[in-house]
Design an enzyme around this catalytic site. Structure first.
Site, short mmCIF file in Angstrom:
data_model
loop_
_atom_site.label_atom_id
_atom_site.label_comp_id
_atom_site.label_asym_id
_atom_site.label_seq_id
_atom_site.Cartn_x
_atom_site.Cartn_y
_atom_site.Cartn_z
N LYS A 1 0.81 -1.21 0.00
CA LYS A 1 0.00 0.00 0.00
C LYS A 1 0.85 1.27 0.00
O LYS A 1 0.40 2.34 -0.41
CB LYS A 1 -0.88 0.04 1.27
CG LYS A 1 -1.89 -1.05 1.40
CD LYS A 1 -2.61 -0.90 2.75
CE LYS A 1 -3.45 -2.10 3.07
NZ LYS A 1 -4.01 -2.01 4.43
N GLU B 1 8.42 2.61 -5.55
CA GLU B 1 8.40 2.12 -4.16
C GLU B 1 8.36 3.32 -3.22
O GLU B 1 8.86 4.39 -3.56
CB GLU B 1 9.67 1.30 -3.87
CG GLU B 1 9.45 -0.18 -3.64
CD GLU B 1 8.63 -0.55 -2.41
OE1 GLU B 1 7.85 0.28 -1.90
OE2 GLU B 1 8.76 -1.69 -1.96
N ASP C 1 14.22 -0.13 2.91
CA ASP C 1 14.70 -0.19 4.29
C ASP C 1 15.79 -1.28 4.33
O ASP C 1 16.93 -1.04 3.96
CB ASP C 1 13.49 -0.50 5.17
CG ASP C 1 13.74 -0.31 6.64
OD1 ASP C 1 14.90 -0.38 7.07
OD2 ASP C 1 12.78 -0.12 7.40
N LYS D 1 16.70 4.37 3.02
CA LYS D 1 17.30 4.37 4.36
C LYS D 1 18.51 3.44 4.32
O LYS D 1 18.43 2.29 4.76
CB LYS D 1 16.26 3.79 5.33
CG LYS D 1 15.98 4.60 6.55
CD LYS D 1 15.19 3.75 7.51
CE LYS D 1 13.93 4.40 7.97
NZ LYS D 1 13.21 3.57 8.95
N PHE E 1 11.95 6.12 12.31
CA PHE E 1 10.66 5.54 11.89
C PHE E 1 9.82 6.66 11.27
O PHE E 1 9.43 7.60 11.97
CB PHE E 1 9.95 4.92 13.08
CG PHE E 1 8.81 4.03 12.67
CD1 PHE E 1 8.97 2.65 12.66
CD2 PHE E 1 7.59 4.55 12.25
CE1 PHE E 1 7.93 1.82 12.25
CE2 PHE E 1 6.56 3.73 11.84
CZ PHE E 1 6.72 2.36 11.84
N VAL E 2 9.58 6.56 9.98
CA VAL E 2 8.89 7.66 9.30
C VAL E 2 7.48 7.28 8.87
O VAL E 2 7.19 6.11 8.56
CB VAL E 2 9.69 8.19 8.08
CG1 VAL E 2 10.91 8.97 8.53
CG2 VAL E 2 10.09 7.07 7.13
C1 PRP Z 1 7.08 -1.44 3.43
C2 PRP Z 1 7.42 -0.54 2.26
C3 PRP Z 1 8.36 -1.38 1.42
C4 PRP Z 1 9.01 -2.30 2.43
C5 PRP Z 1 10.42 -1.85 2.66
O1 PRP Z 1 6.00 -2.24 3.08
O2 PRP Z 1 6.27 -0.16 1.56
O3 PRP Z 1 7.65 -2.13 0.45
O4 PRP Z 1 8.26 -2.21 3.65
O5 PRP Z 1 11.03 -2.62 3.64
P1 PRP Z 1 12.29 -3.53 3.38
O6 PRP Z 1 13.25 -2.77 2.51
O7 PRP Z 1 12.85 -3.76 4.76
O8 PRP Z 1 11.85 -4.80 2.74
P2 PRP Z 1 5.05 -2.99 4.12
O9 PRP Z 1 5.28 -4.46 4.05
O10 PRP Z 1 5.16 -2.32 5.46
O11 PRP Z 1 3.60 -2.79 3.53
P3 PRP Z 1 2.80 -1.45 3.14
O12 PRP Z 1 3.44 -0.93 1.87
O13 PRP Z 1 1.42 -1.95 2.94
O14 PRP Z 1 2.90 -0.46 4.28
#
Ligand code: PRP
Length: 183
Positions: free
Chosen positions: A50, A106, A110, A138, A159-160
């Site tokens: 999302k 994206e 992270d 990040k 944490f953003v």
């Molecule tokens: C978040 C973000 C990235 C991912 C990055 O998604 O949207 O897709 O984490 O993290 P990483 O580099 O450690 O893999 P999340 O799974 O939280 O779902 P969301 O997009 O629905 O918030």
């Protein structure tokens, strides 16, 4: 995390890290990057839901080349505050990527695990070309080697929230990016 009301909600927005104006200026540059990269050729802009829904909507309106949009929903399972590397495609694209120049939008890189999996998955389907644009990067948190072709903002290990990014599903609707904190 439980939000009890507006006061509680607002008290956890600790500071604005990236303003709306800064985001707007960066989006313009990202649009120019895509336009110059594809030089009039059609692309498929993919939103990874999302988190990227706001970024994708604004980025799409900076793109001048012919542009289809696609959505996929990816869920990464978390161990504490880090994604575990278990990335599940909850909803896949309805386009056959082998026919497209693909640009993945994206919201944040992270640990890099989610994007690594996505890029590997896309490559296995042989798109005409593949580029990744991330709103936030990040690098201090990276455990898997992966780089976007363009990162709009490189941010510290905080944490953003906001502009699509959540804390327990809240705060995605903030028009800026802020640091989240309790207490
Ligand atoms: C978040 C973000 C990235 C991912 C990055 O998604 O949207 O897709 O984490 O993290 P990483 O580099 O450690 O893999 P999340 O799974 O939280 O779902 P969301 O997009 O629905 O918030």
């Amino acid at each position: 995390m439980k939000i009890t009301g507006i006061k509680d909600y607002e008290s956890k927005i600790k500071k604005v890290l990236i303003t709306e104006d800064e985001i707007k200026a960066a989006l313009k540059k990202a649009g120019e990057f895509i336009n110059s990269l594809y030089d009039g050729r059609p692309i498929l802009l993919v939103s990874v839901l999302k988190g990227s829904f706001v970024f994708m909507a604004d980025l799409a309106r900076q793109v001048a080349v012919p542009c289809e949009i696609g959505f996929m929903c990816v869920k990464s399972y978390f161990e504490g505050t880090s994604s575990s590397g278990n990335v599940e495609i909850v909803m896949d694209l309805d386009q056959d990527v082998s026919n497209y120049h693909v640009v993945v939008a994206e919201d944040i890189i992270d640990t890099g695990r989610t994007l690594r999996k996505l890029v590997d998955m896309f490559k296995s389907k042989h798109p005409l070309s593949l580029h990744v644009i991330t709103l936030l990067d990040k690098p201090d948190r990276r455990v898997v080697e992966i780089k976007a072709d363009m990162s709009l903002f490189v941010i510290p290990d905080e944490f953003v929230i906001g502009y699509g990014l959540d804390c327990a599903e809240f705060y995605r609707t903030l028009p800026y990016i802020a640091v989240y904190g309790e207490g």
